[in-house]
Design an enzyme around this catalytic site. Structure first.
Site, PDB file in Angstrom:
ATOM      1  N   SER A 161     -35.938  42.662 103.147  1.00 55.50           N
ATOM      2  CA  SER A 161     -35.015  42.813 104.270  1.00 55.50           C
ATOM      3  C   SER A 161     -35.760  42.958 105.580  1.00 55.50           C
ATOM      4  O   SER A 161     -36.881  43.469 105.624  1.00 55.50           O
ATOM      5  CB  SER A 161     -34.163  44.062 104.021  1.00 55.50           C
ATOM      6  OG  SER A 161     -33.478  44.446 105.182  1.00 55.50           O
ATOM      7  N   THR A 178     -35.095  45.064 107.556  1.00 51.84           N
ATOM      8  CA  THR A 178     -35.181  46.499 107.843  1.00 51.84           C
ATOM      9  C   THR A 178     -36.617  47.017 107.735  1.00 51.84           C
ATOM     10  O   THR A 178     -36.924  48.081 108.274  1.00 51.84           O
ATOM     11  CB  THR A 178     -34.292  47.322 106.880  1.00 51.84           C
ATOM     12  OG1 THR A 178     -34.679  47.041 105.539  1.00 51.84           O
ATOM     13  CG2 THR A 178     -32.826  46.996 107.066  1.00 51.84           C
ATOM     14  N   TYR A 181     -32.708  53.208 102.551  1.00 48.85           N
ATOM     15  CA  TYR A 181     -32.587  51.811 102.101  1.00 48.85           C
ATOM     16  C   TYR A 181     -33.765  50.988 102.613  1.00 48.85           C
ATOM     17  O   TYR A 181     -34.427  50.281 101.848  1.00 48.85           O
ATOM     18  CB  TYR A 181     -31.272  51.201 102.590  1.00 48.85           C
ATOM     19  CG  TYR A 181     -31.257  49.688 102.499  1.00 48.85           C
ATOM     20  CD1 TYR A 181     -31.151  49.063 101.258  1.00 48.85           C
ATOM     21  CD2 TYR A 181     -31.399  48.888 103.627  1.00 48.85           C
ATOM     22  CE1 TYR A 181     -31.166  47.681 101.158  1.00 48.85           C
ATOM     23  CE2 TYR A 181     -31.407  47.506 103.532  1.00 48.85           C
ATOM     24  CZ  TYR A 181     -31.287  46.913 102.303  1.00 48.85           C
ATOM     25  OH  TYR A 181     -31.327  45.538 102.204  1.00 48.85           O
ATOM     26  N   LYS A 236     -37.172  49.009 100.574  1.00 51.47           N
ATOM     27  CA  LYS A 236     -37.651  47.632 100.726  1.00 51.47           C
ATOM     28  C   LYS A 236     -39.137  47.623 101.090  1.00 51.47           C
ATOM     29  O   LYS A 236     -39.909  46.793 100.590  1.00 51.47           O
ATOM     30  CB  LYS A 236     -36.823  46.886 101.778  1.00 51.47           C
ATOM     31  CG  LYS A 236     -35.372  46.667 101.355  1.00 51.47           C
ATOM     32  CD  LYS A 236     -35.257  45.906 100.034  1.00 51.47           C
ATOM     33  CE  LYS A 236     -33.838  45.630  99.626  1.00 51.47           C
ATOM     34  NZ  LYS A 236     -33.712  44.966  98.321  1.00 51.47           N
ATOM     35  N   ARG A 285     -24.244  54.900 115.156  1.00 48.73           N
ATOM     36  CA  ARG A 285     -24.377  55.265 113.746  1.00 48.73           C
ATOM     37  C   ARG A 285     -25.864  55.486 113.421  1.00 48.73           C
ATOM     38  O   ARG A 285     -26.716  54.688 113.816  1.00 48.73           O
ATOM     39  CB  ARG A 285     -23.805  54.128 112.894  1.00 48.73           C
ATOM     40  CG  ARG A 285     -23.746  54.376 111.426  1.00 48.73           C
ATOM     41  CD  ARG A 285     -22.973  53.261 110.737  1.00 48.73           C
ATOM     42  NE  ARG A 285     -23.598  51.951 110.945  1.00 48.73           N
ATOM     43  CZ  ARG A 285     -23.155  50.837 110.402  1.00 48.73           C
ATOM     44  NH1 ARG A 285     -22.077  50.847 109.643  1.00 48.73           N
ATOM     45  NH2 ARG A 285     -23.772  49.690 110.634  1.00 48.73           N
TER      46      ARG A 285
END
Length: 341
Positions: free
Chosen positions: A127, A129, A152, A156, A298
């Site tokens: 990802s 990310t 998360y 990765k 968020r």
């Protein structure tokens, strides 16, 4: 050589589209899925598109013995495309241990089986990310991997390290980590698409469900980011384009064209779109106004992320083809079909 490919999480959103493209290219797909975020009905969609029903085994890959039993039974698996993982950023912030168990434990069990083989090929669903909030746009594969913004994202990063370390000492294992940006859309046949169980964690299914009346209102998390319209920017790639990249990567490994036994590629369109631009695209293709509101930022969200895709374009011979409007239109067609609208 066997053309049997194990696709973990193969009934999920990206997995099912990849199974379709694998079968279209003459591979035999074997799916393992625990149906935690998918449905066995997806097999019918795959069959409707390809005329072939893949082998399906339902079990949880966190069960190490069952993973061992699977590879004992399917000794002729030539490669693995590994999608089975939990994937929601905000859920990972709330339940980190679930994410570390599911995303790293399972990866370890699969690699332990692959290194026993004389030759094995592995595609990892990574990802963007891993880059965190990158310093420069577009993001190249050489951009530094920054401290993750969420558990998360960390799974990765650590997942890639696990694979790289394993490849260093196991020359018979060839792996490619595909760092993809934001997959959206559905198959043009509308036989398969994104169907999250419960409240969607991703933007586009929340948009389409709001458009369909399942959700009262979409929340746009933050409009005070330093971007053109104040909302976060992402690189939205059509899932069919993404699926085709997995097939290109697997062919590269199966045919022995890889330059080293561990490679990394970004997968995206190379173009960033803001949350409000995605909403406008939906309104354009659907002809309807979307009910949305601006909400607070968020936790875990980066400001912007879009890919430099030159490496995948040049080396894999792959390039994203679909526009944002085309991807949104396919997602809306899928949503209308499953809701009988």
């Amino acid at each position: 050589m066997s053309k049997k490919i194990l696709v973990t999480g193969g009934l999920g959103f990206i997995g099912s589209h990849t199974v379709v493209e694998l079968q279209n290219e003459g591979f035999e797909a074997v799916i393992v899925d625990n149906l935690s975020n998918s449905s066995e009905k997806v097999l019918d969609g795959i069959f409707a598109i390809t005329g072939k029903r893949p082998i399906f085994e339902k079990f949880d890959l966190r069960d190490k013995q069952k993973v061992q039993n699977f590879f004992e039974k399917h000794k002729d698996v030539a490669g693995v495309i590994h999608f089975a993982a939990s994937k929601a950023v905000n859920e990972s912030v709330e339940e980190p241990l679930l994410y570390y168990e599911n995303n790293l434990g399972v990866l370890t069990y699969i690699l332990q089986e692959l290194v026993k083989k004389d030759k094995s090929n592995f595609i990892f669903s990574s990802s963007c990310t891993v880059y965190g909030q990158a310093d420069e746009m577009p993001i190249t594969e050489n951009a530094p991997v920054k401290p993750a913004e969420s558990p998360y994202g960390n799974t990765k990063q650590v997942g890639e390290e696990v694979i790289k370390d394993t490849c260093k000492v196991n020359a018979q294992l060839a792996a490619i980590a595909l760092r993809y940006f934001n997959p959206i859309g559905a198959h043009p046949s509308a036989e398969i698409g994104e169907l999250p169980i419960g409240v969607p964690q991703n933007l586009v299914p929340y948009i389409t469900q709001t458009g369909a009346g399942l959700r009262e209102q979409l929340s746009v998390f933050g409009d005070d980011y330093p971007t053109t319209d104040g909302t976060c920017i992402r690189d939205y790639i059509h899932v069919v384009d993404l699926a085709k990249a997995h097939v290109a990567a697997m062919k590269r490994l199966v045919e022995g064209k890889n330059d080293s036994n561990y490679e990394v590629f970004n997968l995206g369109t190379g173009k960033g779109s803001s949350v409000l631009e995605v909403i406008k695209s939906f309104e354009k293709v659907s002809g309807a106004k979307l009910n949305y509101k601006i909400a607070p930022r968020r936790e875990g969200d980066v400001i912007q992320a879009y890919a430099d895709t030159k490496k995948a374009n040049n080396i894999l011979g792959w390039k994203a083809q679909s526009t944002l409007d085309e991807a949104m239109a396919s997602a809306w067609t899928w949503e209308k079909k499953i809701r009988n609208i």
